[in-house]
Design an enzyme around this catalytic site. Structure first.
Site, short mmCIF file in Angstrom:
data_model
loop_
_atom_site.label_atom_id
_atom_site.label_comp_id
_atom_site.label_asym_id
_atom_site.label_seq_id
_atom_site.Cartn_x
_atom_site.Cartn_y
_atom_site.Cartn_z
CG HIS A 182 0.25 6.93 5.71
ND1 HIS A 182 1.51 7.40 6.12
CD2 HIS A 182 0.64 5.46 5.39
CE1 HIS A 182 2.32 6.33 6.22
NE2 HIS A 182 1.86 5.50 5.80
CD GLN B 109 3.11 5.99 2.59
OE1 GLN B 109 2.10 5.13 2.26
NE2 GLN B 109 4.31 4.96 3.21
CB CYS C 216 5.28 2.11 7.17
SG CYS C 216 4.74 3.60 6.44
CG LEU C 217 6.63 1.07 1.17
CD1 LEU C 217 5.99 1.43 -0.02
CD2 LEU C 217 7.85 0.08 1.11
CG HIS D 160 -0.36 0.97 7.21
ND1 HIS D 160 0.57 0.77 8.30
CD2 HIS D 160 0.36 2.03 6.57
CE1 HIS D 160 1.67 1.36 7.82
NE2 HIS D 160 1.59 2.21 6.71
CD GLU D 161 -0.87 2.46 2.73
OE1 GLU D 161 -0.26 3.70 2.70
OE2 GLU D 161 -0.15 1.54 2.98
N GLY E 81 0.80 -1.03 -0.12
CA GLY E 81 -0.07 0.07 -0.06
C GLY E 81 1.05 1.27 -0.07
#
Length: 159
Positions: free
Chosen positions: A135, A51, A89-90, A131-132, A46
């Site tokens: 953000h 991000q 997480c990226l 999670h996304e 995701g």
């Protein structure tokens, strides 16, 4: 399409509220394509627009079920149950932590054609949606970690 730079923890943009998308412009369409390419290049499941430095309410996901999801202006409208598992997480490279999330969620969003739909997710998909979407409101999973963050870049010990 292009791979964009993934912003990492400490970058102020990750803590800002994103603005809703009003229409799909060529720039938004290109952003969505770039987000998928960037996510796949980084082996993620995701990715949210902040991000990659864009304060728009856009999420892309692919949790290995063969379906690509685009969520524009997503709103979680239902959640139930609970699951605790390791999350990464990226934007927080090399780290992971235990996080409790709902086990079942329903999100209402718009697709890349600005058509409204609802997506129901359980387990990994539910975790990814939560999670996304977080953000988009300046929240990172590290705020929810139970215990310490774990280092995921350590070399395995030889026997």
């Amino acid at each position: 399409m292009a791979i964009r730079q993934v912003r990492t923890i400490g970058d102020d943009i990750l803590r800002k509220e994103c603005k809703p998308v009003k229409e799909i412009t060529p720039r938004i369409a290109e952003l969505i394509e770039d987000m998928f390419e960037t996510m796949y290049e980084a082996n993620g499941v995701g990715l949210a627009a902040p991000q990659v430095g864009v304060l728009k309410q856009i999420v892309v996901m692919d949790v290995d079920d063969g379906n690509q999801y685009v969520l524009i202006n997503p709103e979680i409208i239902e959640q139930s149950g609970s699951q605790t598992g390791q999350e990464g997480c990226l934007s927080v490279p090399g780290k992971a932590g235990m996080v409790t999330r709902p086990n079942h969620v329903v999100v209402r969003a718009y697709d890349e054609n600005m058509e409204q739909f609802e997506l129901e997710g359980e387990e990994l998909l539910a975790r990814c949606i939560c999670h996304e979407c977080a953000h988009l409101h300046g929240q990172l999973y590290v705020d929810l970690v139970e215990g310490e963050l774990m280092d995921t870049t350590a070399e395995p010990e030889e026997e």
